[in-house]
Enzyme design. Structure first.
Site, PDB file in Angstrom:
ATOM      1  N   PHE A   1     -20.199  -0.145  -2.239  1.00 10.44           N
ATOM      2  CA  PHE A   1     -21.450  -0.045  -2.471  1.00 10.44           C
ATOM      3  C   PHE A   1     -21.921  -0.266  -1.626  1.00 10.44           C
ATOM      4  CE2 PHE A   1     -24.729  -3.603  -4.496  1.00 10.44           C
ATOM      5  CZ  PHE A   1     -24.648  -2.714  -5.422  1.00 10.44           C
TER       6      PHE A   1
ATOM      7  N   TYR B   1       0.927  -1.470  -0.408  1.00  8.53           N
ATOM      8  CA  TYR B   1       0.043  -0.023   0.218  1.00  8.53           C
ATOM      9  C   TYR B   1       0.789   1.567   0.101  1.00  8.53           C
ATOM     10  CZ  TYR B   1      -3.445  -3.492   1.268  1.00  8.53           C
ATOM     11  OH  TYR B   1      -4.364  -4.850   1.786  1.00  8.53           O
TER      12      TYR B   1
ATOM     13  N   HIS C   1       0.856 -11.959   1.690  1.00 11.21           N
ATOM     14  CA  HIS C   1      -0.114 -11.147   1.059  1.00 11.21           C
ATOM     15  C   HIS C   1      -1.101 -12.062  -0.454  1.00 11.21           C
ATOM     16  CE1 HIS C   1      -1.414  -6.619  -0.251  1.00 11.21           C
ATOM     17  NE2 HIS C   1      -2.372  -7.634  -0.297  1.00 11.21           N
TER      18      HIS C   1
ATOM     19  N   SER D   1     -12.721  -5.225   2.562  1.00 12.19           N
ATOM     20  CA  SER D   1     -13.699  -4.489   1.557  1.00 12.19           C
ATOM     21  C   SER D   1     -14.669  -4.747   2.037  1.00 12.19           C
ATOM     22  CB  SER D   1     -13.746  -5.128   0.299  1.00 12.19           C
ATOM     23  OG  SER D   1     -14.425  -3.975  -0.424  1.00 12.19           O
ATOM     24  N   PRO D   2     -15.289  -5.616   3.501  1.00 12.96           N
ATOM     25  CA  PRO D   2     -16.528  -5.831   3.925  1.00 12.96           C
ATOM     26  C   PRO D   2     -17.659  -4.982   3.377  1.00 12.96           C
ATOM     27  CG  PRO D   2     -15.077  -4.343   5.867  1.00 12.96           C
ATOM     28  CD  PRO D   2     -14.788  -4.959   4.325  1.00 12.96           C
ATOM     29  N   LEU D   3     -17.493  -3.436   3.292  1.00 11.76           N
ATOM     30  CA  LEU D   3     -18.773  -3.073   2.890  1.00 11.76           C
ATOM     31  C   LEU D   3     -18.370  -2.580   1.289  1.00 11.76           C
ATOM     32  CD1 LEU D   3     -18.197   0.007   5.065  1.00 11.76           C
ATOM     33  CD2 LEU D   3     -19.389  -1.488   4.772  1.00 11.76           C
ATOM     34  N   GLY D   4     -18.348  -3.856   0.334  1.00 11.04           N
ATOM     35  CA  GLY D   4     -18.166  -3.711  -1.284  1.00 11.04           C
ATOM     36  C   GLY D   4     -17.223  -2.729  -1.734  1.00 11.04           C
TER      37      GLY D   4
END
Length: 370
Positions: free
Chosen positions: A244, A89, A159, A238-241
């Site tokens: 999205f 990152y 990773h 990415s638990p919130l898409g």
């Protein structure tokens, strides 16, 4: 453009306090009481903070560094003890930001970071492919410790699985680092299941990190059951898409050049027409539970298993507080079944990642040489 000029408070239902992310009875001055969860033997807060975008956002902008430090410290003040980074990152810059951010309370938090991409340890140059050769891993960790301003990494992930290096060799290198006190626990990300079992047999794995949300439920098929069998924690990225499930994206959303979501076919105009049914569902449940859509999405993940710890990322303090507030959203068994059945009934069209990126997931490490 997807909500580029939308004020943070506009993401919240009218009945949700914009400072606390809670309903009318929320107190914006109180600290959240996030309960601890176990990733193997490692205890962390029930919600973590992913810091990936603190050097560069989805849309390619560079966040204001002092504000990112403030977000990290606010997270800690509100009960977050689990922070997730990676050498890739930036590369490197996010680790530096995290190291500075947690410096005042380093011994009270869990730092997770990741190795595995082919990044020059001296220059930071991104080279093609992956590199998990043992000597390289050890050099990478020395750089991580300096950037994070710490003497140990609490949770070190591979990773992505290197198809050229047996996982037993990787585990051996990490074990050496554990023996030296430079690493405390280790994990894998987006690996093949056989590789996970082989790795765990050599050196117990504390956590698996893979994409998982209402939008992408692939890990439910085999990865999560395997983690349950082996006693390994699961950390959804990415638990919130990728926003999205926050309500920012609708059927008319388009993405700026350089925004990687424009490369994911699940967000193409033709597929969004179908996929926004999931947003409608989450929004309905947000109204029903007097919460924000993001809180419903995170609370659902946490209700799946007591050893699942989502790490939503954000560069916005209001969104941070909203996400943390998901720990106070609960479902009755009947509500959880109803919501889960409704999610399962919605067919998500399109791929989660472009082929050039997806090829690095579900990889099996080569066998040990005889």
């Amino acid at each position: 453009m997807a909500g580029a000029g939308v004020a943070a408070a506009s993401l919240l239902p009218a009945h949700v306090n914009a400072e606390s992310g809670q309903g009318q009875q929320g107190n914006p001055n109180r600290s959240f009481s996030l309960k601890g969860r176990k990733l193997g033997a490692l205890e962390v807060s029930s919600i973590g903070l992913g810091v990936q975008n603190m050097s560069r956002t989805y849309t390619g902008t560079t966040p204001y560094r002092p504000e990112m430090i403030s977000v990290i410290r606010t997270a800690f003040d509100q009960g977050v003890t689990f922070f997730d980074a990676a050498e890739a990152y930036g590369p490197w810059e996010v680790e530096r930001i995290l190291g500075e951010g947690v410096a005042p309370f380093r011994d009270q938090v869990v730092i997770a970071t990741k190795f595995g991409w082919n990044i020059d340890p001296e220059t930071g140059e991104r080279r093609p492919g992956l590199n998990s050769r043992p000597a390289h891993i050890k050099r990478v960790v020395e750089g991580m410790l300096k950037r994070l301003n710490t003497d140990r990494i609490d949770l070190l992930y591979q990773h992505r699985v290197d198809p050229e290096v047996p996982i037993e060799d990787v585990a051996g290198a990490v074990k050496d680092l554990i023996d030296q006190g430079k690493v405390l626990h280790w994990g894998l990300s987006e690996m093949g299941l056989k590789t996970l079992r082989r790795a765990h047999a050599v050196l117990p794995v504390s956590a698996v990190q893979s994409e998982y949300s209402m939008l992408w439920r692939g890990p439910e098929q085999e990865v999560i059951p395997t983690c349950e069998e082996l006693g390994i924690g699961f950390v959804p990225w990415s638990p919130l898409g990728v926003q999205f499930l926050t309500g920012w994206i609708d059927a008319k959303t388009t993405f700026a050049p350089g925004d990687f979501r424009s490369t994911e076919s699940r967000f193409s105009p033709e597929n969004l027409q179908q996929n926004v049914a999931l947003v409608d569902l989450v929004t309905d449940w947000a109204d029903r539970k007097r919460a924000a859509p993001a809180q419903i999405a995170l609370a659902w993940l946490m209700a799946k298993q007591p050893w699942i710890v989502p790490i939503p990322g954000t560069t916005n303090k209001d969104h941070l507080l909203q996400n943390i507030g998901a720990g106070e959203v609960h479902f009755t068994p009947a509500e959880f079944t109803e919501l889960s059945d409704a999610i399962a009934s919605i067919e998500i069209r399109g791929q989660r990642l472009p082929d050039a990126v997806q090829v690095y997931s579900d990889v099996e490490a080569p066998a040990m040489a005889k």
